[in-house]
Motif scaffolding. Structure first.
Motif, PDB file in Angstrom:
ATOM      1  N   PRO A   8     -13.748   3.666 -26.916  1.00  0.00           N
ATOM      2  CA  PRO A   8     -12.714   4.065 -25.944  1.00  0.00           C
ATOM      3  C   PRO A   8     -11.370   4.321 -26.616  1.00  0.00           C
ATOM      4  O   PRO A   8     -11.068   3.720 -27.642  1.00  0.00           O
ATOM      5  CB  PRO A   8     -12.621   2.853 -25.010  1.00  0.00           C
ATOM      6  N   GLU A   9     -10.620   5.214 -26.028  1.00  0.00           N
ATOM      7  CA  GLU A   9      -9.272   5.501 -26.517  1.00  0.00           C
ATOM      8  C   GLU A   9      -8.433   4.233 -26.463  1.00  0.00           C
ATOM      9  O   GLU A   9      -8.483   3.519 -25.455  1.00  0.00           O
ATOM     10  CB  GLU A   9      -8.618   6.528 -25.581  1.00  0.00           C
ATOM     11  N   GLN A  10      -7.690   3.939 -27.526  1.00  0.00           N
ATOM     12  CA  GLN A  10      -6.796   2.773 -27.514  1.00  0.00           C
ATOM     13  C   GLN A  10      -5.447   3.221 -26.989  1.00  0.00           C
ATOM     14  O   GLN A  10      -4.752   3.982 -27.633  1.00  0.00           O
ATOM     15  CB  GLN A  10      -6.633   2.218 -28.944  1.00  0.00           C
ATOM     16  N   LEU A  11      -5.119   2.744 -25.803  1.00  0.00           N
ATOM     17  CA  LEU A  11      -3.859   3.191 -25.205  1.00  0.00           C
ATOM     18  C   LEU A  11      -2.791   2.119 -25.359  1.00  0.00           C
ATOM     19  O   LEU A  11      -3.085   0.934 -25.339  1.00  0.00           O
ATOM     20  CB  LEU A  11      -4.083   3.517 -23.735  1.00  0.00           C
ATOM     21  N   ARG A  12      -1.551   2.597 -25.530  1.00  0.00           N
ATOM     22  CA  ARG A  12      -0.452   1.640 -25.691  1.00  0.00           C
ATOM     23  C   ARG A  12       0.553   1.778 -24.555  1.00  0.00           C
ATOM     24  O   ARG A  12       0.683   2.835 -23.969  1.00  0.00           O
ATOM     25  CB  ARG A  12       0.289   1.919 -27.009  1.00  0.00           C
ATOM     26  N   GLY A  13       1.248   0.697 -24.286  1.00  0.00           N
ATOM     27  CA  GLY A  13       2.383   0.695 -23.356  1.00  0.00           C
ATOM     28  C   GLY A  13       2.041   1.281 -22.009  1.00  0.00           C
ATOM     29  O   GLY A  13       1.029   0.927 -21.390  1.00  0.00           O
ATOM     30  N   ILE A  14       2.865   2.208 -21.576  1.00  0.00           N
ATOM     31  CA  ILE A  14       2.764   2.752 -20.227  1.00  0.00           C
ATOM     32  C   ILE A  14       1.435   3.462 -19.999  1.00  0.00           C
ATOM     33  O   ILE A  14       0.905   3.503 -18.901  1.00  0.00           O
ATOM     34  CB  ILE A  14       3.971   3.689 -19.938  1.00  0.00           C
ATOM     35  N   TRP A  15       0.845   4.002 -21.091  1.00  0.00           N
ATOM     36  CA  TRP A  15      -0.415   4.734 -20.944  1.00  0.00           C
ATOM     37  C   TRP A  15      -1.533   3.835 -20.438  1.00  0.00           C
ATOM     38  O   TRP A  15      -2.477   4.304 -19.816  1.00  0.00           O
ATOM     39  CB  TRP A  15      -0.801   5.397 -22.262  1.00  0.00           C
ATOM     40  N   LYS A  16      -1.427   2.534 -20.727  1.00  0.00           N
ATOM     41  CA  LYS A  16      -2.439   1.603 -20.243  1.00  0.00           C
ATOM     42  C   LYS A  16      -2.465   1.590 -18.722  1.00  0.00           C
ATOM     43  O   LYS A  16      -3.497   1.442 -18.099  1.00  0.00           O
ATOM     44  CB  LYS A  16      -2.141   0.190 -20.753  1.00  0.00           C
ATOM     45  N   LEU A  17      -1.268   1.726 -18.144  1.00  0.00           N
ATOM     46  CA  LEU A  17      -1.165   1.758 -16.682  1.00  0.00           C
ATOM     47  C   LEU A  17      -1.562   3.112 -16.128  1.00  0.00           C
ATOM     48  O   LEU A  17      -2.206   3.213 -15.087  1.00  0.00           O
ATOM     49  CB  LEU A  17       0.275   1.466 -16.256  1.00  0.00           C
ATOM     50  N   LEU A  18      -1.159   4.153 -16.856  1.00  0.00           N
ATOM     51  CA  LEU A  18      -1.394   5.503 -16.352  1.00  0.00           C
ATOM     52  C   LEU A  18      -2.850   5.942 -16.542  1.00  0.00           C
ATOM     53  O   LEU A  18      -3.365   6.753 -15.796  1.00  0.00           O
ATOM     54  CB  LEU A  18      -0.449   6.501 -17.044  1.00  0.00           C
ATOM     55  N   LYS A  19      -3.479   5.433 -17.588  1.00  0.00           N
ATOM     56  CA  LYS A  19      -4.876   5.810 -17.857  1.00  0.00           C
ATOM     57  C   LYS A  19      -5.685   4.536 -18.036  1.00  0.00           C
ATOM     58  O   LYS A  19      -6.057   4.184 -19.147  1.00  0.00           O
ATOM     59  CB  LYS A  19      -4.952   6.656 -19.134  1.00  0.00           C
ATOM     60  N   PRO A  20      -5.956   3.818 -16.956  1.00  0.00           N
ATOM     61  CA  PRO A  20      -6.599   2.516 -17.114  1.00  0.00           C
ATOM     62  C   PRO A  20      -8.099   2.607 -17.403  1.00  0.00           C
ATOM     63  O   PRO A  20      -8.737   1.604 -17.635  1.00  0.00           O
ATOM     64  CB  PRO A  20      -6.346   1.846 -15.766  1.00  0.00           C
ATOM     65  N   ASN A  21      -8.633   3.807 -17.378  1.00  0.00           N
ATOM     66  CA  ASN A  21     -10.086   3.915 -17.369  1.00  0.00           C
ATOM     67  C   ASN A  21     -10.717   4.436 -18.653  1.00  0.00           C
ATOM     68  O   ASN A  21     -11.703   5.146 -18.624  1.00  0.00           O
ATOM     69  CB  ASN A  21     -10.513   4.792 -16.196  1.00  0.00           C
ATOM     70  N   ALA A  22     -10.149   4.037 -19.813  1.00  0.00           N
ATOM     71  CA  ALA A  22     -10.679   4.536 -21.087  1.00  0.00           C
ATOM     72  C   ALA A  22     -12.146   4.168 -21.265  1.00  0.00           C
ATOM     73  O   ALA A  22     -12.931   4.970 -21.761  1.00  0.00           O
ATOM     74  CB  ALA A  22      -9.852   3.994 -22.242  1.00  0.00           C
ATOM     75  N   GLN A  23     -12.492   2.957 -20.838  1.00  0.00           N
ATOM     76  CA  GLN A  23     -13.887   2.528 -21.009  1.00  0.00           C
ATOM     77  C   GLN A  23     -14.822   3.257 -20.037  1.00  0.00           C
ATOM     78  O   GLN A  23     -15.936   3.633 -20.398  1.00  0.00           O
ATOM     79  CB  GLN A  23     -13.992   1.025 -20.796  1.00  0.00           C
ATOM     80  N   ILE A  24     -14.308   3.474 -18.826  1.00  0.00           N
ATOM     81  CA  ILE A  24     -15.092   4.232 -17.841  1.00  0.00           C
ATOM     82  C   ILE A  24     -15.325   5.648 -18.363  1.00  0.00           C
ATOM     83  O   ILE A  24     -16.419   6.192 -18.255  1.00  0.00           O
ATOM     84  CB  ILE A  24     -14.387   4.261 -16.463  1.00  0.00           C
ATOM     85  N   ALA A  25     -14.276   6.218 -18.967  1.00  0.00           N
ATOM     86  CA  ALA A  25     -14.388   7.577 -19.513  1.00  0.00           C
ATOM     87  C   ALA A  25     -15.474   7.632 -20.583  1.00  0.00           C
ATOM     88  O   ALA A  25     -16.245   8.592 -20.654  1.00  0.00           O
ATOM     89  CB  ALA A  25     -13.045   8.017 -20.091  1.00  0.00           C
ATOM     90  N   LEU A  26     -15.549   6.591 -21.411  1.00  0.00           N
ATOM     91  CA  LEU A  26     -16.570   6.546 -22.465  1.00  0.00           C
ATOM     92  C   LEU A  26     -17.969   6.456 -21.859  1.00  0.00           C
ATOM     93  O   LEU A  26     -18.891   7.166 -22.272  1.00  0.00           O
ATOM     94  CB  LEU A  26     -16.330   5.357 -23.402  1.00  0.00           C
ATOM     95  N   GLN A  27     -18.122   5.610 -20.849  1.00  0.00           N
ATOM     96  CA  GLN A  27     -19.419   5.476 -20.180  1.00  0.00           C
ATOM     97  C   GLN A  27     -19.820   6.792 -19.513  1.00  0.00           C
ATOM     98  O   GLN A  27     -20.988   7.178 -19.521  1.00  0.00           O
ATOM     99  CB  GLN A  27     -19.379   4.346 -19.134  1.00  0.00           C
ATOM    100  N   LYS A  28     -18.820   7.472 -18.963  1.00  0.00           N
ATOM    101  CA  LYS A  28     -19.077   8.751 -18.310  1.00  0.00           C
ATOM    102  C   LYS A  28     -19.568   9.772 -19.344  1.00  0.00           C
ATOM    103  O   LYS A  28     -20.506  10.520 -19.092  1.00  0.00           O
ATOM    104  CB  LYS A  28     -17.784   9.246 -17.643  1.00  0.00           C
ATOM    105  N   GLU A  29     -18.926   9.730 -20.514  1.00  0.00           N
ATOM    106  CA  GLU A  29     -19.330  10.667 -21.568  1.00  0.00           C
ATOM    107  C   GLU A  29     -20.780  10.421 -22.002  1.00  0.00           C
ATOM    108  O   GLU A  29     -21.527  11.365 -22.267  1.00  0.00           O
ATOM    109  CB  GLU A  29     -18.370  10.565 -22.766  1.00  0.00           C
ATOM    110  N   ILE A  30     -21.182   9.148 -22.048  1.00  0.00           N
ATOM    111  CA  ILE A  30     -22.571   8.823 -22.403  1.00  0.00           C
ATOM    112  C   ILE A  30     -23.529   9.415 -21.356  1.00  0.00           C
ATOM    113  O   ILE A  30     -24.536  10.031 -21.701  1.00  0.00           O
ATOM    114  CB  ILE A  30     -22.771   7.286 -22.497  1.00  0.00           C
ATOM    115  N   GLN A  31     -23.166   9.264 -20.079  1.00  0.00           N
ATOM    116  CA  GLN A  31     -24.015   9.799 -19.001  1.00  0.00           C
ATOM    117  C   GLN A  31     -24.126  11.320 -19.103  1.00  0.00           C
ATOM    118  O   GLN A  31     -25.210  11.882 -18.934  1.00  0.00           O
ATOM    119  CB  GLN A  31     -23.444   9.430 -17.617  1.00  0.00           C
ATOM    120  N   ILE A  32     -22.989  11.966 -19.374  1.00  0.00           N
ATOM    121  CA  ILE A  32     -22.996  13.429 -19.480  1.00  0.00           C
ATOM    122  C   ILE A  32     -23.881  13.856 -20.660  1.00  0.00           C
ATOM    123  O   ILE A  32     -24.681  14.773 -20.544  1.00  0.00           O
ATOM    124  CB  ILE A  32     -21.562  14.000 -19.648  1.00  0.00           C
TER     125      ILE A  32
END
Ligand SMILES: Nc1ncnc2c1ncn2[C@@H]1O[C@H](COP(=O)(O)OP(=O)(O)O)[C@@H](O)[C@H]1O
Ligand SMILES: [Mg+2]
Length: 246
Positions: free
Chosen positions: A39-63
């Motif tokens: 998953p993308e390592q997000l810092r600071g405000i991005w953690k709030l704005l993009k909370p779903n890095a792990q979900i995005a990774l799981q989604k990519e596996i499904q795709i």
């Protein structure tokens, strides 16, 4: 030091442990290359704005799995877990080929045409990529592979999604300084000739609708940065096709 043979699974587990902070990591095992993606390592405000890095990774596996089941040209998924997946190396990206000064212009254009044909073919099978830019396509011995898949496959809005793919592909060409206007125009003509007529119609009408942006931005051209320049280039290279009645 004693040599301990490690299984592929053990080796991957070790790599995951050692490279937790890395988004993407290329490694070799028994002479073959692979990529470990996390998953993308997000810092600071991005953690709030993009909370779903792990979900995005799981989604990519499904795709990826779905694309494999449809025999689409994606890298082979070797293994995956909650926080990572491993795919086979699919060769150099299309942009890396374009930036290689040892290649002739003719070879480079052929690689771009191969990418365009692969996109047309992907669309013909009812699939879309989501963001087919040159760094998310690889080329090896004439074979194009799509990586970094974005679009979860649904039948809904397929025409709009294909249109977006084509516009983003052309935009991606315009972003690359190493690609000439002549080459871009050649690819535009190729799509107009071989691509899906309905999609092309939508591409033209979408760009016509947004042409005002180009006129608004035109005075800023001398100070434009990469993204803006790419928009100018797209409209300039499409100006013939965007004339009414084409
Ligand atoms: N299977 C692969 N074969 C070859 N190169 C790859 C592969 N997977 C990733 N890469 C390289 O790593 C880069 C980043 O991977 P990508 O999946 O696009 O991650 P991100 O979502 O961070 O953009 C790609 O642009 C490409 O250069
Ligand atoms: Mg990418």
């Amino acid at each position: 030091m004693e040599f301990l043979p490690t299984s592929f699974e053990e080796y991957i587990a070790q790599l995951v442990e050692e490279n937790r902070h890395r988004r993407i990591y290329r490694f070799q095992y028994q002479g073959k290359h692979y990529w470990l993606k996390q998953p993308e390592q997000l810092r600071g405000i991005w953690k709030l704005l993009k909370p779903n890095a792990q979900i995005a990774l799981q989604k990519e596996i499904q795709i990826l799995k779905y694309f494999v089941s449809r025999q689409a040209p994606v890298p082979q998924l070797i293994t995956y877990g909650e926080h990572f997946f491993v795919v086979e190396d699919a060769g150099r990206t299309a942009i890396a080929w374009q930036e290689d000064s040892r290649l002739s212009q003719q070879r480079k254009l052929q690689i771009l045409l191969d990418c365009l044909h692969a996109l047309i073919q992907l669309h013909q099978t009812g699939l879309v990529h989501g963001r087919p830019v040159l760094r998310d396509m690889t080329w090896q011995d004439g074979k194009v592979t799509f990586i970094d898949l974005e679009a979860y496959p649904t039948e809904k809005d397929l025409l709009r999604k294909k249109t977006k793919d084509v516009i983003l592909f052309l935009y991606g060409l315009c972003r690359a300084k190493v690609i000439s206007d002549e080459q871009i125009q050649c690819l535009i003509r190729e799509y107009a000739e071989l691509g899906d007529a309905q999609v092309w119609h939508e591409v033209l009408s979408t760009l016509r609708r947004y042409r005002f942006i180009y006129y608004i931005l035109l005075p800023f051209k001398p100070i434009a940065k990469t993204d803006l320049i790419a928009i100018y280039r797209l409209f300039e290279n499409m100006s013939f096709q965007l004339k009414e009645g084409k």
